[in-house]
Motif scaffolding. Structure first.
Motif, short mmCIF file in Angstrom:
data_model
loop_
_atom_site.label_atom_id
_atom_site.label_comp_id
_atom_site.label_asym_id
_atom_site.label_seq_id
_atom_site.Cartn_x
_atom_site.Cartn_y
_atom_site.Cartn_z
N TRP A 123 0.82 -1.21 0.00
CA TRP A 123 0.00 0.00 0.00
C TRP A 123 0.86 1.26 0.00
CZ3 TRP A 123 -3.33 -2.29 4.52
CH2 TRP A 123 -4.13 -3.31 4.00
N THR A 124 1.99 1.24 0.69
CA THR A 124 2.84 2.42 0.75
C THR A 124 3.60 2.61 -0.55
OG1 THR A 124 3.14 2.04 3.13
CG2 THR A 124 4.65 3.58 2.09
N PHE A 125 3.96 1.51 -1.22
CA PHE A 125 4.74 1.59 -2.44
C PHE A 125 3.99 2.37 -3.51
CE2 PHE A 125 7.15 0.23 -6.12
CZ PHE A 125 8.43 0.02 -5.62
N HIS A 126 2.69 2.16 -3.62
CA HIS A 126 1.94 2.87 -4.65
C HIS A 126 1.10 4.01 -4.07
CE1 HIS A 126 -1.86 1.04 -3.44
NE2 HIS A 126 -1.29 -0.15 -3.50
N LYS A 127 1.40 4.42 -2.82
CA LYS A 127 0.67 5.52 -2.21
C LYS A 127 0.97 6.82 -2.95
CE LYS A 127 -1.56 5.22 0.80
NZ LYS A 127 -3.02 5.02 0.87
N PHE A 128 -0.06 7.53 -3.31
CA PHE A 128 0.08 8.72 -4.14
C PHE A 128 -0.39 9.99 -3.45
CE2 PHE A 128 -2.04 11.69 -7.05
CZ PHE A 128 -1.01 12.02 -7.91
N GLU A 129 -1.55 9.94 -2.80
CA GLU A 129 -2.21 11.17 -2.40
C GLU A 129 -1.47 11.92 -1.30
OE1 GLU A 129 -3.33 8.17 -2.03
OE2 GLU A 129 -4.36 7.84 -0.13
N ILE A 130 -0.84 11.23 -0.36
CA ILE A 130 -0.17 11.93 0.73
C ILE A 130 0.96 12.80 0.20
CG2 ILE A 130 1.30 11.63 2.76
CD1 ILE A 130 -0.39 9.32 3.61
N ILE A 131 1.83 12.20 -0.61
CA ILE A 131 2.98 12.96 -1.13
C ILE A 131 2.52 14.04 -2.10
CG2 ILE A 131 5.10 12.78 -2.48
CD1 ILE A 131 5.50 10.02 -1.38
N TYR A 132 1.58 13.71 -2.96
CA TYR A 132 1.14 14.71 -3.94
C TYR A 132 0.49 15.91 -3.27
CZ TYR A 132 -1.04 16.82 -8.01
OH TYR A 132 -1.42 17.71 -8.99
N LEU A 133 -0.35 15.67 -2.26
CA LEU A 133 -1.01 16.77 -1.58
C LEU A 133 -0.06 17.54 -0.66
CD1 LEU A 133 -4.39 15.05 -0.63
CD2 LEU A 133 -4.02 16.78 -2.41
N MET A 134 0.95 16.86 -0.14
CA MET A 134 1.89 17.53 0.76
C MET A 134 2.91 18.37 -0.01
SD MET A 134 1.43 16.86 4.09
CE MET A 134 3.05 17.05 4.81
N THR A 135 3.54 17.78 -1.02
CA THR A 135 4.66 18.46 -1.69
C THR A 135 4.55 18.48 -3.21
OG1 THR A 135 5.98 16.44 -1.83
CG2 THR A 135 6.19 17.76 0.17
N GLY A 136 3.66 17.67 -3.78
CA GLY A 136 3.59 17.58 -5.23
C GLY A 136 4.80 16.94 -5.87
N GLY A 137 5.64 16.28 -5.05
CA GLY A 137 6.86 15.67 -5.57
C GLY A 137 8.09 16.52 -5.36
#
Length: 298
Positions: free
Chosen positions: A229-243
């Motif tokens: 679940w963490t490997f393909h987790k997207f929303e936390i990082i995208y919403l926090m920093t956008g990469g």
């Protein structure tokens, strides 16, 4: 004998007929998108195109020779290992604590499990405000205690951004590890602990000889699920920093999104997605080996 064999054949046919609709549905649900991704990875497709020129493995060659891919791969390993390792250690410690009897155990369980119930978007927006360099409570608390003398740029610093998103991920999902490990702890026969106490075993010896062997298969299985679940987790990082900043938190799922919907290079995005799937498959194989070894030792 013949009647028994005929009855078994009838039951088997009925079972296959009952499962067939679900199998067909799963094949359509998972198989068609998977094939579509493979076909897309073999083409040069841009925004609005249904198909494009066939380029073979060119998109895979680009990914395997691209610095951005290996940066995202490294960031993904840091994100996954940092999050899952802290979640599992913290989850085991809190599960051991909640397994004991004390006055406010029910309240403590409710408080610890609360983050898992908070919607991800709400949690991320709250943490973004807390990490704010000017009005954030985290910087205010660190300055008030004298640990720092000026505000830290948590989400805008290359050295702190990944740490920030890992902390948010751990806070949001460590209750899952607590729930899983607390369940197996409550299933351990108490007679074993009583016998160990009679033999003079210390608390640490009881943990290593009784608790850990019982917990280890569930511990590894929980770590496996959290890794997936963490490997393909997207929303936390995208919403926090956008990469960002400067790709400091760009993981493989973020890279897929950026290639597809920022650069409009859907073929390359599909190639990265397939490589991500392959890497995750290798990790799953390693986890299954560890789980089998843990079960064999039990």
């Amino acid at each position: 004998m013949l009647e028994t064999r005929a009855a078994l054949e009838g039951d088997r046919t009925l079972a296959y007929a009952t499962l067939a609709p679900s199998v067909v549905f799963l094949v359509l649900l998972a198989g068609v998108p998977t094939i579509t991704v493979f076909v897309t990875a073999m083409q040069d497709i841009g925004m609005g195109d249904m198909s494009g020129p066939y380029v073979g493995f060119e998109n895979f060659v680009w990914a395997l020779t691209s610095e951005s891919f290996y940066t995202a791969l490294w960031n993904t390993f840091i994100w996954v290992f940092g999050s899952v390792s802290i979640e599992m250690v913290l989850g085991l410690g809190l599960a051991l604590l909640l397994n004991k009897t004390f006055a406010v155990r029910g309240i403590a369980r409710a408080v610890i499990l609360a983050p898992y119930l908070v919607p991800t978007v709400v949690a991320v927006l709250t943490w973004r405000y807390m990490f704010h360099d000017i009005v954030g409570i985290i910087n205010a608390g660190l300055i008030a205690t004298g640990l720092i003398d000026k505000p830290l740029l948590w989400l805008n610093s290359e050295s702190l951004a990944m740490t920030s998103v890992i902390l948010v991920g751990v806070w949001k999902f460590f209750p899952f590890a607590v729930i899983a490990l607390l369940g197996i702890l409550q299933a351990i026969p108490q007679e074993q602990y009583e016998a160990a106490k009679i033999d003079g075993a210390s608390s640490m010896q009881q943990f290593w000889r009784i608790t850990l062997p019982y917990v280890m298969p569930v511990f590894l299985l929980t770590a496996l699920l959290r890794t997936i679940w963490t490997f393909h987790k997207f929303e936390i990082i995208y919403l926090m920093t956008g990469g960002g900043p400067l790709d400091a938190t760009t993981t493989l799922p973020i890279l897929v999104y950026l290639k597809a919907f920022t650069d409009f290079e859907f073929g390359r995005a599909a190639a990265v997605a397939i490589l991500t799937f392959g890497i995750l498959g290798i990790l799953l194989g390693l986890y299954f080996m560890l789980i089998k070894r843990a079960e064999a030792r039990q």
